[in-house]
Design a protein around this motif. Structure first.
Motif, short mmCIF file in Angstrom:
data_model
loop_
_atom_site.label_atom_id
_atom_site.label_comp_id
_atom_site.label_asym_id
_atom_site.label_seq_id
_atom_site.Cartn_x
_atom_site.Cartn_y
_atom_site.Cartn_z
N VAL A 25 0.81 -1.22 0.00
CA VAL A 25 0.00 0.00 0.00
C VAL A 25 0.85 1.27 0.00
O VAL A 25 0.31 2.38 0.13
CB VAL A 25 -0.97 0.01 1.20
CG1 VAL A 25 -1.93 -1.16 1.12
CG2 VAL A 25 -0.22 0.01 2.53
N HIS A 26 2.17 1.13 -0.15
CA HIS A 26 3.05 2.31 -0.20
C HIS A 26 4.23 1.96 -1.09
O HIS A 26 5.20 1.37 -0.65
CB HIS A 26 3.52 2.67 1.21
CG HIS A 26 4.24 3.98 1.28
ND1 HIS A 26 4.05 4.88 2.31
CD2 HIS A 26 5.16 4.55 0.47
CE1 HIS A 26 4.82 5.94 2.13
NE2 HIS A 26 5.51 5.75 1.01
N CYS A 27 4.14 2.34 -2.35
CA CYS A 27 5.14 1.94 -3.35
C CYS A 27 5.26 3.04 -4.41
O CYS A 27 4.26 3.48 -4.97
CB CYS A 27 4.71 0.62 -3.99
SG CYS A 27 5.82 0.05 -5.29
N HIS A 28 6.49 3.45 -4.68
CA HIS A 28 6.73 4.55 -5.63
C HIS A 28 7.16 4.10 -7.02
O HIS A 28 7.13 4.90 -7.95
CB HIS A 28 7.77 5.51 -5.07
CG HIS A 28 7.33 6.24 -3.84
ND1 HIS A 28 6.46 7.31 -3.88
CD2 HIS A 28 7.62 6.03 -2.53
CE1 HIS A 28 6.25 7.74 -2.65
NE2 HIS A 28 6.92 6.99 -1.81
N GLY A 29 7.60 2.84 -7.15
CA GLY A 29 8.03 2.43 -8.48
C GLY A 29 8.89 1.19 -8.47
O GLY A 29 8.97 0.45 -7.48
N VAL B 265 -0.84 -3.49 -5.86
CA VAL B 265 0.05 -2.37 -5.56
C VAL B 265 -0.73 -1.07 -5.60
O VAL B 265 -1.48 -0.81 -6.55
CB VAL B 265 1.21 -2.29 -6.58
CG1 VAL B 265 2.09 -1.07 -6.31
CG2 VAL B 265 2.05 -3.55 -6.55
N LEU B 266 -0.56 -0.25 -4.56
CA LEU B 266 -1.02 1.14 -4.60
C LEU B 266 0.14 2.00 -5.11
O LEU B 266 1.26 1.90 -4.60
CB LEU B 266 -1.44 1.62 -3.22
CG LEU B 266 -2.95 1.66 -2.93
CD1 LEU B 266 -3.52 0.25 -3.01
CD2 LEU B 266 -3.23 2.28 -1.57
N VAL C 61 -0.28 -4.39 12.14
CA VAL C 61 0.89 -3.98 11.37
C VAL C 61 0.75 -4.38 9.91
O VAL C 61 0.41 -5.52 9.59
CB VAL C 61 2.17 -4.61 11.95
CG1 VAL C 61 3.38 -4.28 11.08
CG2 VAL C 61 2.40 -4.12 13.37
N ALA C 62 0.99 -3.42 9.01
CA ALA C 62 1.02 -3.70 7.57
C ALA C 62 2.42 -3.42 7.06
O ALA C 62 2.96 -2.33 7.23
CB ALA C 62 0.01 -2.81 6.85
N LEU C 63 3.02 -4.42 6.45
CA LEU C 63 4.34 -4.23 5.84
C LEU C 63 4.20 -3.45 4.53
O LEU C 63 3.24 -3.64 3.78
CB LEU C 63 4.99 -5.58 5.55
CG LEU C 63 5.31 -6.49 6.73
CD1 LEU C 63 5.98 -7.78 6.24
CD2 LEU C 63 6.19 -5.79 7.74
N ILE C 64 5.15 -2.59 4.26
CA ILE C 64 5.20 -1.86 3.00
C ILE C 64 6.63 -1.96 2.47
O ILE C 64 7.54 -2.39 3.16
CB ILE C 64 4.81 -0.38 3.16
CG1 ILE C 64 5.82 0.34 4.08
CG2 ILE C 64 3.39 -0.24 3.69
CD1 ILE C 64 5.69 1.84 4.08
N PRO D 10 -2.98 -5.28 5.05
CA PRO D 10 -3.07 -4.12 4.15
C PRO D 10 -4.29 -4.16 3.25
O PRO D 10 -4.86 -3.10 2.93
CB PRO D 10 -1.76 -4.19 3.35
CG PRO D 10 -1.27 -5.59 3.51
CD PRO D 10 -1.73 -6.04 4.85
N ALA D 11 -4.72 -5.35 2.84
CA ALA D 11 -5.93 -5.44 2.02
C ALA D 11 -7.14 -4.94 2.79
O ALA D 11 -7.97 -4.18 2.26
CB ALA D 11 -6.15 -6.88 1.56
#
Length: 340
Positions: A36-40, A68-69, A203-206, A285-286
């Protein structure tokens, strides 16, 4: 798996009559992972490049992250509008799970690897414009509790189904508790607040992955800033300056270069139970982003969910990845062969 969904799961001994009875023994079967936290990745940063965004999402899927968000860093409003407009179609066709706006309503003193010139006070009118442009594809907003109009911003998030996430903030714990409990603030959406940095209860892993994920060391960009990656560690380039010409403190961590399955593996190596590590990279995260509801559900291995399934070794090395029942592993194999 059939028709892109999971039809049945359970002990082999309970396999219903009529299903394929061919059984293949594998060490681990995991749900597809959710970042849920990804830039590329692979040289691309999520921006107004729709084709690059699809390529990036496909690469993450081949590494086990099937949802992927796309995270967009702070930028001038017209730039964010252009990016949102370009990426909403990528969300609509299913390549991306949604968009995450990391700013610009954050605190300059805690900007990290974001352009301080792009950070602004909370502006409900601007946020409404971005969310309406997104047409329901914006799922998360990172903002600081101390930004002006915080309660109004949260109310807009509530109205548009966006999860507010606290970050890049200098607020004290007492101030944070105050705004979370304020009338018109977080009331009614407390279960949807991102708990990643706040509580060990959920806890959500990113990854916070940037363009260098899946690439070699070298020079990259994050938003308008130059980034140098050495030994897979991404930091602002020593002489980096913003495109606006404003100076930026050098050396700050600028995202990461890992994939989500690597983070899950690291957690297990630290002694976290496998089931907990898997949940932190899939079902939690889902659930946080509402991706476990609606016609296309992800984050778990259960009948009716999208057939996002990973086959892994006992050491959590990926063997095969499926997204909506389609193998994502061939691209990964082709990439490995081309690098030899």
């Amino acid at each position: 798996m059939a028709g892109g969904t999971i039809q049945w799961c359970g002990p082999t001994s309970d396999l219903p009559a009529g299903l394929d009875t061919e059984v293949r023994q594998v060490p681990l079967i995991l749900p597809g992972l959710v970042d849920v936290h990804c830039h590329g990745a692979v040289g691309h940063t999520f921006s107004a490049d729709a084709d690059g965004a699809r390529l990036t999402a496909a690469h993450h899927a081949s590494e086990g992250t099937t949802s992927v968000l796309a995270s967009l860093v702070s930028a001038p409003s017209h730039v964010l509008l252009e990016q949102i407009a370009a990426l909403r179609d990528v969300v609509a066709d299913g390549a991306l799970a949604g968009l995450h706006l990391e700013g610009p309503f954050i605190t300059k003193s805690m900007c990290g690897a974001q352009d301080p010139a792009a950070i602004i006070d909370g502006d409900p009118a601007l946020l409404k414009q971005w969310l309406e442009t997104g047409r329901g594809t914006v799922r998360s907003l990172t903002l600081a509790p101390e930004t002006p109009h915080f309660a109004e911003l949260v109310q807009l998030c509530r109205e548009h189904g966006v999860v507010p996430s606290l970050g890049h903030t200098a607020a004290t714990a007492s101030r944070t508790r105050e705004v979370l409990g304020a009338d018109g603030g977080a009331g009614g959406v407390d279960r949807q607040w991102s708990a990643t940095h706040l509580s060990p209860r959920s806890v959500a892993l990113i990854t916070d992955a940037m363009a260098a994920a899946g690439m070699s060391d070298g020079h990259y960009t994050l938003g308008s800033l130059d980034v140098l990656v050495q030994d897979r560690v991404a930091r602002l380039a020593p002489a980096g300056r913003t495109q606006s010409g404003e100076g930026q403190e050098t050396g700050a961590i600028a995202g990461a270069t890992s994939f989500l399955l690597e983070n899950e593996r690291r957690c297990v190596e630290w002694g976290i139970p496998l089931a907990d590590a898997v949940a932190a990279a899939s079902s939690t995260p889902a659930r946080l982003m509402g991706l476990d509801r609606g016609p296309t559900r992800v984050g778990a291995i259960a009948a009716g969910y999208r057939a996002d399934v990973l086959v892994a070794t006992g050491e959590l090395e990926l063997v095969q990845a499926y997204r909506a029942g389609t193998s994502q592993t061939q691209e990964r194999k082709d990439r490995a062969d081309s690098s030899v």
